[in-house]
Design an enzyme around this catalytic site. Structure first.
Site, PDB file in Angstrom:
ATOM      1  N   ASP A  94       0.070 -13.717  14.532  1.00 47.15           N
ATOM      2  CA  ASP A  94       0.708 -12.422  14.336  1.00 47.15           C
ATOM      3  C   ASP A  94       1.959 -12.367  15.201  1.00 47.15           C
ATOM      4  OD1 ASP A  94       1.218  -9.840  13.593  1.00 47.15           O
ATOM      5  OD2 ASP A  94      -0.492  -8.944  14.642  1.00 47.15           O
ATOM      6  N   ASP A 151       4.977 -11.342   8.644  1.00 47.42           N
ATOM      7  CA  ASP A 151       4.841 -11.685  10.056  1.00 47.42           C
ATOM      8  C   ASP A 151       3.435 -12.052  10.487  1.00 47.42           C
ATOM      9  OD1 ASP A 151       3.946  -9.076   9.660  1.00 47.42           O
ATOM     10  OD2 ASP A 151       4.529  -8.423  11.658  1.00 47.42           O
ATOM     11  N   GLU A 152       2.505 -12.239   9.575  1.00 44.70           N
ATOM     12  CA  GLU A 152       1.170 -12.676   9.986  1.00 44.70           C
ATOM     13  C   GLU A 152       0.505 -13.470   8.881  1.00 44.70           C
ATOM     14  OE1 GLU A 152      -1.995  -9.778  10.474  1.00 44.70           O
ATOM     15  OE2 GLU A 152      -0.803  -8.265   9.433  1.00 44.70           O
TER      16      GLU A 152
END
Length: 377
Positions: free
Chosen positions: A12, A106-107
């Site tokens: 993350d 983003d993860e």
């Protein structure tokens, strides 16, 4: 034969959008920063850690954020830049495994059980990935390492920012039982409130409930809650996760009751969604129009066509017909959105995905088929 324990990493990025902006403009470093629009009807898309200390959070109205932090700096989002950085990060992931399940720009989950790089442990793998992300993008990432997806995602929050946390198989159940129920992925605000009314405030409280009770209270989600309270999650890392919907919405600068600006907003959102369809080749049969009223109540209208929508004008026409079904407006309209769903063909969730949140994946009944393996962490 017993299956080996899986080694799952949840990566993350730390305050991703805001961190990209601070990286690209050094004058923003150390300042409370919000990605979004500071106008009266704007919404925070992302907040830096400096802003979060004041209580600023994503999806918060800009006016609320400014009340909490008067010195807050707003910068407009640059999604093309965020996509480009996300592609860099995913290229790093691909050096370690083919089993990558993106959740957003983003993860992502990574299954590194196969240990392609020959590293001593999943912990070392996560360290190397995070170091490469920092070296190649100038950004920090946090990681959770565990034997299933549910616990890996929980673990990635433990040492944020720029840290990692391991939950080995023998510690999984105790780790889950120690957490507040609101931390559980898949437990939204409504479910959390219901659980608390039932006296379930922690993983320990959830663990005490019988399967029969949880099924009676939560239906088909009951087996899922029963399993995760025991540290169990059978879901595999799925690199071909199917996208269920694609949508776009806008908040008006002021509430509208006249058809002109309302319909212009709907058409703009329909065009945004169609641009995504053209880029990805996706085609869908169901159109949903969302209306948020001045009193923050929401109304949705949907229509499913016999075949997939093949052109932009059809999407525009259906969207207009749906929003017109709420006329005359009972009060001012502050937001409109258009969403496509019921895709004709499976559409993998790729790096074009811009959502800040996704619906939780289906929660299957748990089948305990994983054995512990040495050198897990």
């Amino acid at each position: 034969m017993e299956s080996p324990t899986r080694k799952i990493i949840h990566i993350d990025m730390d305050a991703f959008y805001a961190s990209v902006e601070q990286r690209d403009d050094p004058s923003l470093k150390g300042k409370p920063l919000a990605v979004g629009h500071g106008a009266r009807r704007g919404v925070v898309a992302a907040a830096s850690y400096e802003a979060r200390r004041f209580g600023v959070r994503s999806a918060m109205p800009s006016t609320t954020a400014l009340r909490l932090c008067p010195q807050l700096v707003f910068v407009p989002p640059r999604f093309e830049v965020y996509r480009a950085v996300s592609r860099q990060i995913h290229a790093i992931f691909a050096d370690y495994t083919d089993l990558i399940e993106p959740l957003s720009l983003d993860e992502a989950y990574l299954d590194v059980t196969a240990n392609r790089r020959g590293l001593a442990s999943a912990t070392d793998t996560a360290k190397e990935i995070r170091a490469r992300i920092l070296a190649e993008t100038g950004l920090t990432a946090s990681a959770g390492i565990s034997y299933n997806k549910f616990i890996a995602k929980l673990a990635s929050d433990q040492k944020k920012p720029n840290g990692q946390f391991v939950v080995a198989p023998e510690r999984g159940e105790a780790f889950v039982r120690s957490l507040p129920i609101g931390r559980f992925y898949g437990v939204g605000a409504v479910t959390e409130a219901k659980m608390k009314r039932l006296g379930i405030h922690t993983g320990e409280d959830l663990h005490r409930q019988s399967l029969e009770f949880l099924v009676a209270q939560f239906g088909k989600s009951g087996p899922w809650f029963h399993g995760i309270a025991r540290g169990q999650d059978p879901r595999l890392v799925n690199p071909d996760r199917v996208r269920k919907s694609s949508g776009s919405e806008t908040t008006f600068d002021q509430d509208h009751v006249a058809p002109g600006p309302i319909e212009a907003g709907v058409l703009e959102m329909a065009d945004d969604v169609w641009a995504w369809c053209e880029k990805t080749g996706a085609r869908a049969r169901t159109v949903t129009v969302k209306v948020k009223w001045a009193d923050f109540q929401q109304t949705t209208r949907s229509r499913s066509l016999p075949a997939a929508i093949a052109d932009q004008e059809t999407l525009r026409a259906v969207s207009l017909a749906l929003v017109r079904s709420v006329y005359p407006p009972r009060c001012g309209i502050r937001l409109v959105g258009v969403t496509l769903s019921n895709f004709d063909q499976a559409v993998a969730l790729k790096d074009e995905q811009l959502g800040l949140a996704l619906d939780a994946a289906p929660v299957p009944a748990f089948v305990p088929d994983l054995a512990r393996a040495p050198q897990y962490a």
